[in-house]
Design a protein around this motif. Structure first.
Motif, PDB file in Angstrom:
ATOM      1  N   PRO A  47      73.025  20.402  73.682  1.00  7.88           N
ATOM      2  CA  PRO A  47      71.892  19.992  72.844  1.00  7.88           C
ATOM      3  C   PRO A  47      70.611  19.867  73.662  1.00  7.88           C
ATOM      4  N   GLY A  48      69.509  20.150  73.022  1.00 11.08           N
ATOM      5  CA  GLY A  48      68.216  20.041  73.676  1.00 11.08           C
ATOM      6  C   GLY A  48      67.123  20.595  72.776  1.00 11.08           C
ATOM      7  N   PRO A  49      65.884  20.558  73.231  1.00 10.07           N
ATOM      8  CA  PRO A  49      64.771  21.035  72.410  1.00 10.07           C
ATOM      9  C   PRO A  49      64.686  22.554  72.349  1.00 10.07           C
ATOM     10  N   ARG A  50      63.943  23.021  71.393  1.00 10.27           N
ATOM     11  CA  ARG A  50      63.601  24.445  71.314  1.00 10.27           C
ATOM     12  C   ARG A  50      62.144  24.599  71.734  1.00 10.27           C
ATOM     13  N   VAL A  51      61.901  25.472  72.683  1.00  6.66           N
ATOM     14  CA  VAL A  51      60.566  25.660  73.249  1.00  6.66           C
ATOM     15  C   VAL A  51      60.074  27.075  72.969  1.00  6.66           C
ATOM     16  N   TYR A  52      58.840  27.170  72.516  1.00  4.70           N
ATOM     17  CA  TYR A  52      58.169  28.456  72.322  1.00  4.70           C
ATOM     18  C   TYR A  52      57.306  28.757  73.540  1.00  4.70           C
ATOM     19  N   LEU A  53      57.424  29.968  74.075  1.00  2.00           N
ATOM     20  CA  LEU A  53      56.604  30.435  75.185  1.00  2.00           C
ATOM     21  C   LEU A  53      55.908  31.715  74.755  1.00  2.00           C
ATOM     22  N   THR A  74      65.394  33.654  85.646  1.00  2.07           N
ATOM     23  CA  THR A  74      66.175  32.687  86.422  1.00  2.07           C
ATOM     24  C   THR A  74      67.045  31.791  85.531  1.00  2.07           C
ATOM     25  N   ILE A  75      66.910  31.910  84.220  1.00  2.00           N
ATOM     26  CA  ILE A  75      67.612  31.017  83.293  1.00  2.00           C
ATOM     27  C   ILE A  75      69.027  31.530  83.019  1.00  2.00           C
ATOM     28  N   ASP A  76      69.997  30.679  83.224  1.00  2.00           N
ATOM     29  CA  ASP A  76      71.379  30.972  82.850  1.00  2.00           C
ATOM     30  C   ASP A  76      71.632  30.348  81.475  1.00  2.00           C
ATOM     31  N   PRO A  77      71.810  31.155  80.436  1.00  2.00           N
ATOM     32  CA  PRO A  77      71.997  30.587  79.092  1.00  2.00           C
ATOM     33  C   PRO A  77      73.155  29.604  79.014  1.00  2.00           C
ATOM     34  N   LYS A  78      74.177  29.814  79.823  1.00  5.65           N
ATOM     35  CA  LYS A  78      75.337  28.926  79.769  1.00  5.65           C
ATOM     36  C   LYS A  78      75.053  27.563  80.386  1.00  5.65           C
ATOM     37  N   ALA A  79      73.972  27.472  81.173  1.00  2.00           N
ATOM     38  CA  ALA A  79      73.591  26.196  81.786  1.00  2.00           C
ATOM     39  C   ALA A  79      72.363  25.587  81.129  1.00  2.00           C
ATOM     40  N   LEU A  80      71.913  26.197  80.034  1.00  2.00           N
ATOM     41  CA  LEU A  80      70.687  25.753  79.369  1.00  2.00           C
ATOM     42  C   LEU A  80      70.994  24.700  78.311  1.00  2.00           C
ATOM     43  N   SER A  81      70.161  23.684  78.257  1.00  2.00           N
ATOM     44  CA  SER A  81      70.205  22.719  77.161  1.00  2.00           C
ATOM     45  C   SER A  81      69.073  23.051  76.194  1.00  2.00           C
ATOM     46  N   GLY A  82      69.397  23.266  74.926  1.00  2.00           N
ATOM     47  CA  GLY A  82      68.380  23.668  73.965  1.00  2.00           C
ATOM     48  C   GLY A  82      68.245  25.167  73.906  1.00  2.00           C
ATOM     49  N   SER A  83      67.066  25.631  73.514  1.00  2.00           N
ATOM     50  CA  SER A  83      66.864  27.070  73.335  1.00  2.00           C
ATOM     51  C   SER A  83      65.405  27.431  73.579  1.00  2.00           C
ATOM     52  N   ILE A  84      65.178  28.726  73.798  1.00  2.00           N
ATOM     53  CA  ILE A  84      63.850  29.247  74.120  1.00  2.00           C
ATOM     54  C   ILE A  84      63.534  30.414  73.198  1.00  2.00           C
ATOM     55  N   VAL A  85      62.338  30.386  72.644  1.00  2.00           N
ATOM     56  CA  VAL A  85      61.794  31.505  71.877  1.00  2.00           C
ATOM     57  C   VAL A  85      60.577  31.998  72.637  1.00  2.00           C
ATOM     58  N   CYS A  86      60.649  33.201  73.180  1.00  2.00           N
ATOM     59  CA  CYS A  86      59.551  33.736  73.996  1.00  2.00           C
ATOM     60  C   CYS A  86      58.991  35.009  73.370  1.00  2.00           C
ATOM     61  N   THR A 143      56.358  27.153  64.662  1.00  2.00           N
ATOM     62  CA  THR A 143      56.714  25.965  63.874  1.00  2.00           C
ATOM     63  C   THR A 143      58.219  25.809  63.682  1.00  2.00           C
ATOM     64  N   GLN A 144      59.014  26.713  64.206  1.00  2.00           N
ATOM     65  CA  GLN A 144      60.465  26.526  64.265  1.00  2.00           C
ATOM     66  C   GLN A 144      60.889  25.859  65.571  1.00  2.00           C
ATOM     67  N   CYS A 145      59.899  25.505  66.406  1.00  2.00           N
ATOM     68  CA  CYS A 145      60.188  24.966  67.733  1.00  2.00           C
ATOM     69  C   CYS A 145      59.701  23.523  67.842  1.00  2.00           C
ATOM     70  N   ASP A 146      60.133  22.866  68.917  1.00  2.00           N
ATOM     71  CA  ASP A 146      59.746  21.483  69.167  1.00  2.00           C
ATOM     72  C   ASP A 146      58.510  21.372  70.034  1.00  2.00           C
ATOM     73  N   TYR A 147      58.327  22.317  70.939  1.00  2.00           N
ATOM     74  CA  TYR A 147      57.185  22.338  71.863  1.00  2.00           C
ATOM     75  C   TYR A 147      56.763  23.783  72.055  1.00  2.00           C
ATOM     76  N   ALA A 148      55.513  23.966  72.520  1.00  2.00           N
ATOM     77  CA  ALA A 148      55.020  25.324  72.732  1.00  2.00           C
ATOM     78  C   ALA A 148      54.083  25.364  73.933  1.00  2.00           C
ATOM     79  N   LEU A 149      54.062  26.517  74.580  1.00  4.28           N
ATOM     80  CA  LEU A 149      53.150  26.788  75.695  1.00  4.28           C
ATOM     81  C   LEU A 149      52.474  28.124  75.439  1.00  4.28           C
ATOM     82  N   ASP A 150      51.145  28.146  75.517  1.00  4.48           N
ATOM     83  CA  ASP A 150      50.353  29.353  75.269  1.00  4.48           C
ATOM     84  C   ASP A 150      49.677  29.755  76.576  1.00  4.48           C
ATOM     85  N   VAL A 151      50.110  30.884  77.165  1.00  4.21           N
ATOM     86  CA  VAL A 151      49.660  31.302  78.497  1.00  4.21           C
ATOM     87  C   VAL A 151      48.524  32.312  78.380  1.00  4.21           C
ATOM     88  N   HIS A 152      47.468  32.089  79.170  1.00  3.87           N
ATOM     89  CA  HIS A 152      46.277  32.941  79.151  1.00  3.87           C
ATOM     90  C   HIS A 152      45.783  33.239  80.566  1.00  3.87           C
TER      91      HIS A 152
END
Length: 334
Positions: A47-53, A74-86, A143-152
């Motif tokens: 369990p963990g948050p969903r993050v948008y990148l 560098t992310i190992d999905p099997k060691a990840l808590s939560g999920s990532i939408v990039c 808006t399906q995520c808990d947090y977001a980061l917008d890179v510029h």
């Protein structure tokens, strides 16, 4: 949100401990070509948050694409808590044009393409013009995520220190969380301003935070360039953010010092000529300190650029020439 089961995003079903890369349709061009958004989905096993990148909502912001790819490699999905939408390229037409905006569409129908910059028209409109449709498509993911980061990055001819720029402080409880995440990023530079384009209604991070998804803008490097130092620094910052949320293992790499600023101050040329910048990017300046000079075509000094107040040199102009009124430097005021 917690995710210990398969996640379903735009028809992609990703099992726990797995990842998928693919594309989702966004636009249709005159010849029927479908413009799609690349998407990288990673689903953890705990369990963990969903993050948008997201990166490259402007087409010359290539450092952001590369730094997200490096961090996620560098992310190992099997060691990840939560999920990532990039979404590493948030405006593919602009990237194709190698320009801030999808310039061909703007030239084709300037009035129909206003607003032309998807970054400024969130939450978007699925029945609007190209920029509004792209914004709406992205907002649906954010808006399906808990947090977001917008890179510029800044546009060509400008270079920022790696800086986290917050939206309005009055956007509800999400604003405080966004500031907490900006510190977690560990870039060493944070702008907490209350005026200017970065806090305007319609900006991605402003509207995401208002909608309950804490978000901020991360500027790093220079537009139109792929720079190893910026990619390495940016990737480390993204990993810092994920570690601070308890999503990945490892220790955050803290900055030597964090500069918390309240306002940008742009300095503009009073004469056109050749720009020679002498101060170092990131340098702490006192009122009257010399930043550079503007020379005429004969090599004579037309103008000496000095700091009008105490501040930090956070954005440099890298162009060799400036016209009267063009920006030559930006200070961050404490």
């Amino acid at each position: 949100m917690t995710f210990v089961e398969s996640m379903n995003i735009e028809g992609f079903v990703v099992a726990p401990g797995e990842q998928q890369r693919g594309r989702i349709p966004a636009l249709e061009l005159a010849d029927g070509t479908v413009v799609s958004l690349p998407i990288h989905l990673i689903n953890g096993t705990r369990p963990g948050p969903r993050v948008y990148l997201g990166a490259a909502i402007h087409g010359d912001e290539v450092n952001g694409i590369a730094l997200l790819a490096r961090a996620l490699a560098t992310i190992d999905p099997k060691a990840l808590s939560g999920s990532i939408v990039c979404v590493p390229v948030q405006q593919p037409l602009a990237l194709h044009a190698d320009h801030r905006l999808p310039i061909a569409q703007f030239l084709k129908s300037p009035l129909d393409q206003v607003p032309a910059d998807a970054w400024t028209c969130f939450p978007g409109d699925p029945d609007g013009n190209i920029a509004q449709v792209i914004a709406a498509r992205l907002f649906g993911l954010i808006t399906q995520c808990d947090y977001a980061l917008d890179v510029h990055t800044p546009t060509r001819g400008g270079r920022y220190v790696p800086i986290a720029i917050l939206g309005n402080p009055d956007l509800g409880p999400g604003a405080a969380k966004a500031e907490e995440l900006a510190h977690a990023l560990g870039s060493g530079w944070i702008m907490r301003g209350e005026r200017g384009m970065y806090v305007s209604d319609g900006i991605l991070c402003v509207e995401a935070t208002r909608a309950g998804v804490p978000c901020f803008t991360f500027e790093i490097g220079e537009g139109g360039r792929l720079e190893e130092e910026s990619v390495a620094t940016g990737a480390q910052c993204v990993l810092n953010l994920l570690r601070s949320l308890g999503m990945t293992e490892g220790e955050r790499v803290p900055p030597a010092k964090t500069h918390l600023m309240r306002e940008f101050l742009g300095l503009r040329a009073h004469h056109g000529g050749l720009l020679v910048t002498e101060a170092e990017l990131g340098q702490e300046l006192k009122k009257g300190d010399r930043i550079g000079v503007i020379l005429d075509v004969f090599g004579d000094v037309l103008e000496t650029v000095t700091a009008p107040v105490d501040g930090l040199f956070v954005r440099a102009t890298t162009l060799g020439t400036v016209s009267r009124g063009e920006r030559v430097a930006t200070l961050g005021l404490l």
